[in-house]
Motif scaffolding. Structure first.
Motif, PDB file in Angstrom:
ATOM      1  N   LEU A 283       0.929  -0.863  -0.417  1.00  0.00           N
ATOM      2  CA  LEU A 283       0.514   0.125  -0.079  1.00  0.00           C
ATOM      3  C   LEU A 283       0.775   1.256   0.305  1.00  0.00           C
ATOM      4  O   LEU A 283       0.526   2.050  -1.129  1.00  0.00           O
ATOM      5  N   PHE A 284       2.236   1.170   0.567  1.00  0.00           N
ATOM      6  CA  PHE A 284       3.091   2.832   1.123  1.00  0.00           C
ATOM      7  C   PHE A 284       3.158   2.806  -0.857  1.00  0.00           C
ATOM      8  O   PHE A 284       3.559   3.749  -1.006  1.00  0.00           O
ATOM      9  N   SER A 285       3.840   1.368  -0.872  1.00  0.00           N
ATOM     10  CA  SER A 285       4.848   1.951  -2.622  1.00  0.00           C
ATOM     11  C   SER A 285       3.283   2.267  -3.723  1.00  0.00           C
ATOM     12  O   SER A 285       3.599   3.274  -4.575  1.00  0.00           O
ATOM     13  N   ALA A 286       2.133   1.752  -3.572  1.00  0.00           N
ATOM     14  CA  ALA A 286       0.953   1.998  -4.332  1.00  0.00           C
ATOM     15  C   ALA A 286       1.082   3.763  -4.202  1.00  0.00           C
ATOM     16  O   ALA A 286       0.860   4.397  -5.152  1.00  0.00           O
ATOM     17  N   GLY A 287       0.239   4.090  -3.014  1.00  0.00           N
ATOM     18  CA  GLY A 287       0.275   5.028  -2.728  1.00  0.00           C
ATOM     19  C   GLY A 287       1.412   6.450  -3.163  1.00  0.00           C
ATOM     20  O   GLY A 287       1.296   7.396  -3.465  1.00  0.00           O
ATOM     21  N   LEU A 288       2.931   5.502  -2.852  1.00  0.00           N
ATOM     22  CA  LEU A 288       3.942   6.676  -3.361  1.00  0.00           C
ATOM     23  C   LEU A 288       4.269   6.731  -4.245  1.00  0.00           C
ATOM     24  O   LEU A 288       4.221   8.051  -5.277  1.00  0.00           O
ATOM     25  N   SER A 289       3.999   5.866  -5.719  1.00  0.00           N
ATOM     26  CA  SER A 289       3.979   5.885  -6.831  1.00  0.00           C
ATOM     27  C   SER A 289       3.408   6.928  -7.774  1.00  0.00           C
ATOM     28  O   SER A 289       3.513   7.720  -8.123  1.00  0.00           O
ATOM     29  N   SER A 290       1.800   6.982  -6.679  1.00  0.00           N
ATOM     30  CA  SER A 290       0.693   7.848  -7.318  1.00  0.00           C
ATOM     31  C   SER A 290       1.106   9.050  -6.848  1.00  0.00           C
ATOM     32  O   SER A 290       0.952  10.532  -7.577  1.00  0.00           O
ATOM     33  N   ALA A 291       1.574   9.535  -5.800  1.00  0.00           N
ATOM     34  CA  ALA A 291       1.953  10.332  -4.959  1.00  0.00           C
ATOM     35  C   ALA A 291       2.817  11.421  -5.919  1.00  0.00           C
ATOM     36  O   ALA A 291       2.787  12.247  -5.891  1.00  0.00           O
ATOM     37  N   ILE A 292       3.621  10.293  -6.261  1.00  0.00           N
ATOM     38  CA  ILE A 292       4.630  11.279  -7.099  1.00  0.00           C
ATOM     39  C   ILE A 292       4.239  11.598  -8.833  1.00  0.00           C
ATOM     40  O   ILE A 292       4.421  12.429  -9.104  1.00  0.00           O
ATOM     41  N   ALA A 293       3.425  10.916  -9.033  1.00  0.00           N
ATOM     42  CA  ALA A 293       2.913  11.081 -10.733  1.00  0.00           C
ATOM     43  C   ALA A 293       2.253  12.488 -10.807  1.00  0.00           C
ATOM     44  O   ALA A 293       1.693  12.969 -11.322  1.00  0.00           O
ATOM     45  N   SER A 294       1.093  12.547  -9.763  1.00  0.00           N
ATOM     46  CA  SER A 294       0.114  13.653  -9.220  1.00  0.00           C
ATOM     47  C   SER A 294       0.477  15.047 -10.071  1.00  0.00           C
ATOM     48  O   SER A 294       0.909  16.076 -10.824  1.00  0.00           O
ATOM     49  N   PRO A 295       1.595  14.983  -9.286  1.00  0.00           N
ATOM     50  CA  PRO A 295       2.063  16.321  -9.351  1.00  0.00           C
ATOM     51  C   PRO A 295       2.997  16.404 -10.636  1.00  0.00           C
ATOM     52  O   PRO A 295       3.351  17.351 -10.963  1.00  0.00           O
ATOM     53  N   MET A 296       3.979  15.397 -11.051  1.00  0.00           N
ATOM     54  CA  MET A 296       4.800  15.004 -12.302  1.00  0.00           C
ATOM     55  C   MET A 296       3.316  15.322 -13.320  1.00  0.00           C
ATOM     56  O   MET A 296       3.468  16.499 -14.215  1.00  0.00           O
ATOM     57  N   GLY A 297       2.121  14.903 -13.422  1.00  0.00           N
ATOM     58  CA  GLY A 297       1.167  15.319 -14.462  1.00  0.00           C
ATOM     59  C   GLY A 297       0.788  16.296 -14.763  1.00  0.00           C
ATOM     60  O   GLY A 297       1.218  16.848 -15.864  1.00  0.00           O
ATOM     61  N   ALA A 298       0.612  16.874 -13.699  1.00  0.00           N
ATOM     62  CA  ALA A 298       0.422  18.453 -13.742  1.00  0.00           C
ATOM     63  C   ALA A 298       1.199  19.125 -14.563  1.00  0.00           C
ATOM     64  O   ALA A 298       1.131  19.777 -15.219  1.00  0.00           O
ATOM     65  N   ALA A 299       2.467  18.498 -13.541  1.00  0.00           N
ATOM     66  CA  ALA A 299       4.211  19.634 -14.104  1.00  0.00           C
ATOM     67  C   ALA A 299       3.794  19.436 -15.897  1.00  0.00           C
ATOM     68  O   ALA A 299       4.521  20.604 -17.182  1.00  0.00           O
ATOM     69  N   VAL A 300       4.404  18.355 -15.815  1.00  0.00           N
ATOM     70  CA  VAL A 300       4.089  18.265 -17.590  1.00  0.00           C
ATOM     71  C   VAL A 300       3.473  18.572 -19.017  1.00  0.00           C
ATOM     72  O   VAL A 300       3.703  18.662 -20.112  1.00  0.00           O
ATOM     73  N   THR A 301       1.737  18.371 -17.767  1.00  0.00           N
ATOM     74  CA  THR A 301       0.537  18.874 -18.764  1.00  0.00           C
ATOM     75  C   THR A 301       0.747  20.595 -19.314  1.00  0.00           C
ATOM     76  O   THR A 301       0.782  20.529 -20.236  1.00  0.00           O
TER      77      THR A 301
END
Length: 406
Positions: A283-301
């Motif tokens: 669960l920690f790994s799943a949450g961390l990966s998504s938490a990194i991707a969310s701000p990255m997704g906004a920044a990339v877009t």
């Protein structure tokens, strides 16, 4: 196969790992757990479809990024000659993605903290901000290569934990195969079907993929490796999601669940004291990966649409990344996750998913930019069928969100 040859093949893994780690987040983990608990193995076919759809669309997006040398945002901008249409497309998609990332970042951080909280009995709103600060520092000082390596490690951890729990708990292979390859929609499962697909086919992942492939491959020579990367990593993501559903279906079918931590107790007779540890790490790994991707997704877009170059080396990129994660740090610390904002984000994502899928199909067949790398006929047929399905699901999600407001 020799060890050296295997290592060489594994070197193609990269941008696809970021996409996989992104969609295996708290939302996917919780939805898969509920799907298994509520409907056993009957909805496994939904994961099979979602993974095929994701592979097809992400492969097209990666091809667009490699051949044009531009991100998805730049290609969408260049598609419109009409100033009003260009303005509408750019700002609608950009705002929708940023609002979605901002709305879900608190849940991502709290989901990440749940594993730590479960093991050490520390309040989630104490742990979540600390994780947020670590992600902020990673974004400010890191690079695409560091993020890629972190995501690959997280995928390996999730694979080991969740697939292990699946093998320990599952026994009815026939029922699993029927659920995976014979589609059916049990009574009351339609929203779960939509959620399983919706947490896998994620709009901002299209922008991340198109932009990150150029970091690894700068010519058409990289198309084959990129395709392998996409197929391998996203398939692994599908296996992780399926493993969670199968474990829940085998252990807690027929019960109401709110979190994957509820799998720990039924696993204890099979795994002993390791059960809580496995579930918490996964669960920690799943949450961390998504938490990194969310701000990255906004920044990339935003960077793609605004033509900001340099990724993590660009201060404007870092500013968007930081704004999203700081918002998550604050909201997770105070436990602020307003339903109205989440519903608004759901409505916007339901609106833009069909739009982006259609634009991808148009861009991939644009001969003036894609040349001989346009889709063959069979892939166009598959692509348009998938686009029609995700469009229906997006519109259904939009209507559902609007009706919740009323």
């Amino acid at each position: 196969m020799s060890r050296n040859k295997l290592v060489e093949k594994l070197k193609v893994i990269g941008p696809g790992a970021i996409i996989t780690a992104s969609f295996i987040g708290p939302g996917t983990v919780t939805t898969a757990t509920r799907a298994g608990a509520g409907f056993g193995f009957a909805l496994l076919w939904t994961i099979v479809f979602a993974i095929i759809a994701t592979i097809v669309l992400q492969e097209m997006v990666a091809r667009i990024g490699i051949i044009t040398g531009e991100g998805l945002g730049e290609n969408i901008r260049d598609l419109f000659d009409n100033v009003i249409l260009k303005f509408a497309a750019v700002w609608l998609v950009m705002i929708a993605v940023c609002v979605g990332c901002a709305a879900y970042i608190s849940g991502d951080l709290l989901g990440t903290s749940l594993g730590v909280s479960y093991l050490f009995n520390i309040p989630e709103n104490y742990v979540a901000p600390v994780i947020g600060v670590i992600i902020l520092l990673l974004g400010l000082s890191g690079s695409y290569k560091i993020i890629e390596k972190v995501m690959i490690v997280l995928i390996v951890i999730m694979s080991v934990t969740f697939i292990t729990t699946m093998f320990v708990s599952a026994s009815d292979l026939g029922a699993i195969l029927r659920g995976a390859f014979i589609p059916g929609i049990p009574n009351g499962s339609i929203l779960t079907v939509i959620a399983l697909i919706g947490t896998t086919v994620v709009p901002y992942n299209f922008f991340i993929h198109a932009s990150t492939v150029s970091e690894k491959w700068d010519s058409a020579d990289g198309l084959r490796e990129s395709r392998m990367d996409t197929i391998i990593t996203i398939t692994v993501g599908g296996l992780i999601t399926a493993a969670i559903l199968i474990t829940a279906g085998a252990l807690i079918q027929g019960t109401e669940v709110t979190s994957i931590v509820e799998l720990a107790a039924p696993l204890e007779p099979l795994m002993g004291d390791l059960a809580p540890l496995f579930i918490s790490i996964g669960l920690f790994s799943a949450g961390l990966s998504s938490a990194i991707a969310s701000p990255m997704g906004a920044a990339v877009t935003v960077s793609s649409f605004m033509r900001w170059k340099g990724g993590f080396d660009n201060n404007k990129y870092k500013l968007v990344f930081s704004a999203i994660i700081i918002l998550g740090i604050i909201t997770s610390a105070i436990g602020f996750e307003p339903l109205e904002v989440l519903l608004f984000a759901q409505a916007l994502n339901g609106l833009i998913l069909p739009i982006i899928a259609i634009l991808i199909m148009i861009l991939i067949n644009k001969k003036s930019t894609m040349h001989e790398h346009v889709n063959p006929l069979w892939l166009n047929i598959v692509g348009w069928v998938i686009t029609a399905v995700v469009s229906f699901l997006g519109i259904y999600s939009l209507v559902d969100a609007i009706s919740s407001f009323l």
